[in-house]
Design an enzyme around this catalytic site. Sequence first.
Site, PDB file in Angstrom:
ATOM      1  N   CYS A 118     -15.182   4.663  -8.020  1.00 29.96           N
ATOM      2  CA  CYS A 118     -16.004   4.612  -7.345  1.00 29.96           C
ATOM      3  C   CYS A 118     -16.695   5.124  -6.432  1.00 29.96           C
ATOM      4  O   CYS A 118     -17.379   4.578  -5.783  1.00 29.96           O
ATOM      5  CB  CYS A 118     -14.389   3.456  -6.190  1.00 29.96           C
ATOM      6  SG  CYS A 118     -13.636   2.399  -7.456  1.00 29.96           S
ATOM      7  N   HIS A 259     -18.710   1.952  -0.075  1.00 32.02           N
ATOM      8  CA  HIS A 259     -17.752   1.183  -1.052  1.00 32.02           C
ATOM      9  C   HIS A 259     -16.597   0.386  -0.466  1.00 32.02           C
ATOM     10  O   HIS A 259     -16.156   0.309   0.430  1.00 32.02           O
ATOM     11  CB  HIS A 259     -17.509   2.629  -1.876  1.00 32.02           C
ATOM     12  CG  HIS A 259     -16.412   1.527  -2.957  1.00 32.02           C
ATOM     13  ND1 HIS A 259     -16.889   0.863  -4.625  1.00 32.02           N
ATOM     14  CD2 HIS A 259     -15.423   1.716  -3.256  1.00 32.02           C
ATOM     15  CE1 HIS A 259     -16.231   0.533  -5.395  1.00 32.02           C
ATOM     16  NE2 HIS A 259     -15.105   0.931  -4.564  1.00 32.02           N
ATOM     17  N   ASN A 289     -14.448  -5.696  -6.128  1.00 32.71           N
ATOM     18  CA  ASN A 289     -14.727  -3.700  -5.768  1.00 32.71           C
ATOM     19  C   ASN A 289     -15.732  -4.022  -7.712  1.00 32.71           C
ATOM     20  O   ASN A 289     -15.344  -4.191  -8.736  1.00 32.71           O
ATOM     21  CB  ASN A 289     -13.669  -3.226  -5.873  1.00 32.71           C
ATOM     22  CG  ASN A 289     -13.958  -1.896  -6.453  1.00 32.71           C
ATOM     23  OD1 ASN A 289     -14.718  -2.126  -6.413  1.00 32.71           O
ATOM     24  ND2 ASN A 289     -12.652  -1.028  -5.744  1.00 32.71           N
TER      25      ASN A 289
HETATM   26  N1  COA Z   1      -1.325 -12.111  -4.106  1.00 34.35           N
HETATM   27  C1  COA Z   1      -0.027 -11.903  -3.130  1.00 34.35           C
HETATM   28  N2  COA Z   1       0.660 -10.916  -3.178  1.00 34.35           N
HETATM   29  C2  COA Z   1       0.143 -10.452  -3.452  1.00 34.35           C
HETATM   30  C3  COA Z   1      -0.347  -9.616  -4.336  1.00 34.35           C
HETATM   31  C4  COA Z   1      -1.421 -10.328  -3.996  1.00 34.35           C
HETATM   32  N3  COA Z   1      -2.762 -10.939  -5.512  1.00 34.35           N
HETATM   33  N4  COA Z   1      -0.918  -8.121  -5.126  1.00 34.35           N
HETATM   34  C5  COA Z   1       0.599  -7.940  -4.013  1.00 34.35           C
HETATM   35  N5  COA Z   1       0.784  -8.533  -3.103  1.00 34.35           N
HETATM   36  C6  COA Z   1       2.778  -8.767  -2.095  1.00 34.35           C
HETATM   37  C7  COA Z   1       2.633  -7.941  -3.300  1.00 34.35           C
HETATM   38  O1  COA Z   1       3.614  -7.727  -4.886  1.00 34.35           O
HETATM   39  C8  COA Z   1       3.662  -6.768  -1.797  1.00 34.35           C
HETATM   40  O2  COA Z   1       5.338  -7.576  -1.813  1.00 34.35           O
HETATM   41  P1  COA Z   1       6.574  -7.342  -1.499  1.00 34.35           P
HETATM   42  O3  COA Z   1       6.191  -7.153  -0.882  1.00 34.35           O
HETATM   43  O4  COA Z   1       7.310  -8.270  -2.121  1.00 34.35           O
HETATM   44  O5  COA Z   1       6.264  -5.817  -2.331  1.00 34.35           O
HETATM   45  C9  COA Z   1       3.324  -7.572  -0.747  1.00 34.35           C
HETATM   46  O6  COA Z   1       1.580  -8.340  -1.653  1.00 34.35           O
HETATM   47  C10 COA Z   1       2.268  -6.204  -0.410  1.00 34.35           C
HETATM   48  O7  COA Z   1       1.770  -5.121  -0.884  1.00 34.35           O
HETATM   49  P2  COA Z   1       1.095  -4.197  -0.430  1.00 34.35           P
HETATM   50  O8  COA Z   1       0.552  -3.589  -1.779  1.00 34.35           O
HETATM   51  O9  COA Z   1       1.960  -3.892   0.184  1.00 34.35           O
HETATM   52  O10 COA Z   1      -0.440  -4.917   0.061  1.00 34.35           O
HETATM   53  P3  COA Z   1      -1.730  -4.543   0.366  1.00 34.35           P
HETATM   54  O11 COA Z   1      -1.361  -5.039   1.724  1.00 34.35           O
HETATM   55  O12 COA Z   1      -0.908  -2.703   0.541  1.00 34.35           O
HETATM   56  O13 COA Z   1      -2.561  -4.406  -0.090  1.00 34.35           O
HETATM   57  C11 COA Z   1      -4.372  -3.601  -2.282  1.00 34.35           C
HETATM   58  C12 COA Z   1      -3.041  -4.422  -1.103  1.00 34.35           C
HETATM   59  C13 COA Z   1      -4.329  -3.365  -3.058  1.00 34.35           C
HETATM   60  C14 COA Z   1      -5.166  -4.962  -1.310  1.00 34.35           C
HETATM   61  C15 COA Z   1      -4.518  -2.605  -0.884  1.00 34.35           C
HETATM   62  O14 COA Z   1      -3.574  -1.627  -1.340  1.00 34.35           O
HETATM   63  C16 COA Z   1      -5.937  -2.363  -0.750  1.00 34.35           C
HETATM   64  O15 COA Z   1      -6.704  -2.068  -0.971  1.00 34.35           O
HETATM   65  N6  COA Z   1      -5.287  -0.201  -2.015  1.00 34.35           N
HETATM   66  C17 COA Z   1      -6.764   0.012  -1.792  1.00 34.35           C
HETATM   67  C18 COA Z   1      -7.563  -0.158  -3.143  1.00 34.35           C
HETATM   68  C19 COA Z   1      -8.803   1.287  -2.574  1.00 34.35           C
HETATM   69  O16 COA Z   1      -9.145   1.351  -1.733  1.00 34.35           O
HETATM   70  N7  COA Z   1      -8.778   1.492  -4.094  1.00 34.35           N
HETATM   71  C20 COA Z   1      -9.536   3.130  -3.852  1.00 34.35           C
HETATM   72  C21 COA Z   1     -10.688   2.487  -5.136  1.00 34.35           C
HETATM   73  S1  COA Z   1     -10.815   1.784  -6.688  1.00 34.35           S
END
Ligand code: COA
Length: 334
Positions: A118, A259, A289
């Site tokens: 990214c 980004h 993304n």
């Molecule tokens: N739909 C519904 N629920 C989902 C889901 C989806 N698509 N994806 C994950 N969940 C659930 C998880 O399983 C989790 O459930 P649990 O509490 O029962 O285990 C819950 O939602 C929370 O998951 P979590 O990973 O804590 O969510 P989050 O708020 O962190 O959001 C991302 C997930 C991926 C959106 C976030 O972590 C993120 O943006 N991470 C960084 C991405 C990034 O910057 N990458 C670098 C560049 S690519």
Amino acid sequence: MQKKNNAVNAEITAVGMFIPEKILDNKYFESLVDTNDEWIRTRTGIIERRMYEGGGTSDMAYFAAKDLIEKYNVDPKDIDAIIVATVTPDMFFPATACLVQEKLGATNAWGFDLSAACSGFLFALQTGSSLIESGRYKKVLVIGADKMSSIVDYTDRNTCILFGDAASAVLLEPTENKNFGVIDSVLRIDGSGKDALNMKAGGSLNPSSHETVDNRMHYIFQDGKAVFKVAVKGMADISVEIMNRNNLKSEDIAYLVPHQANLRIIDATAQRMGITKDKVTINIDKYGNTTAATIPLCLTEYYRDGKIKRGDKLVLSAFGAGYTWGAIYLVWSL
Ligand code: COA
């Protein structure tokens, strides 16, 4: 890190983009995995993303470059170098840059691919700028292109909703006016992040085999929570660092061009910089993304919409797999 001591700056003199036609909205993912539109919107800021079905990343990169070349009357034979930032090359080798070179007929160019996920476009922009600043090259094409759909696991709800396909290109040329172009950059890598975001197989460590396919090791893996934590801090810290290095106050900055991985990461970065939402470029809602393409796409669309103007001070900022991250201070000259 030292400040630059160059005779010329590299400025962006042309932009181009390619967005695939096929739209995957959040509703579509409800039919694939256990998710819903509300969760995706509120946790990521994504409403829809695009999917390319017409070929490989080099085709999208070519279309973005073609858009640039046609709109700005660039002769492909004048291009000295092509840098393609991507983590989804058509093949391991030859480089996507070679494939783009052939499609463009850029017969006098050399080039290479750059892998920084990214942060790919920022790393490529700095690399291309250094080529220009060296005085040896006059026209460097920098492309951010990723066909993320080729490595997304559409059974993994944690990652499949996040990514989209797109490409965008900028042309760098020298300017003696040191008030324009790429003024400064701060770029970093930290391999301790390798386990949190990766694609495990297909490389020399885990060559492709029935086992790697069966174990779904050719897809993106992300520990979202772990990456989120470091990304929020990393992107905000480095954006403030570039401001401080260049005595930039928040009111000096026309746009933060971040980004687009997660709207919450973008908001946190803007907040730390003291920048209001109307001064932050956003396309995550439309495209998700798109990895190396997010930042040049923002630049191209905001410029074409008349929002980014000549003389605007921009801070470009990214965080990605590796970890890789960085910020660039750029004064727009188109
Ligand atoms: N739909 C519904 N629920 C989902 C889901 C989806 N698509 N994806 C994950 N969940 C659930 C998880 O399983 C989790 O459930 P649990 O509490 O029962 O285990 C819950 O939602 C929370 O998951 P979590 O990973 O804590 O969510 P989050 O708020 O962190 O959001 C991302 C997930 C991926 C959106 C976030 O972590 C993120 O943006 N991470 C960084 C991405 C990034 O910057 N990458 C670098 C560049 S690519």
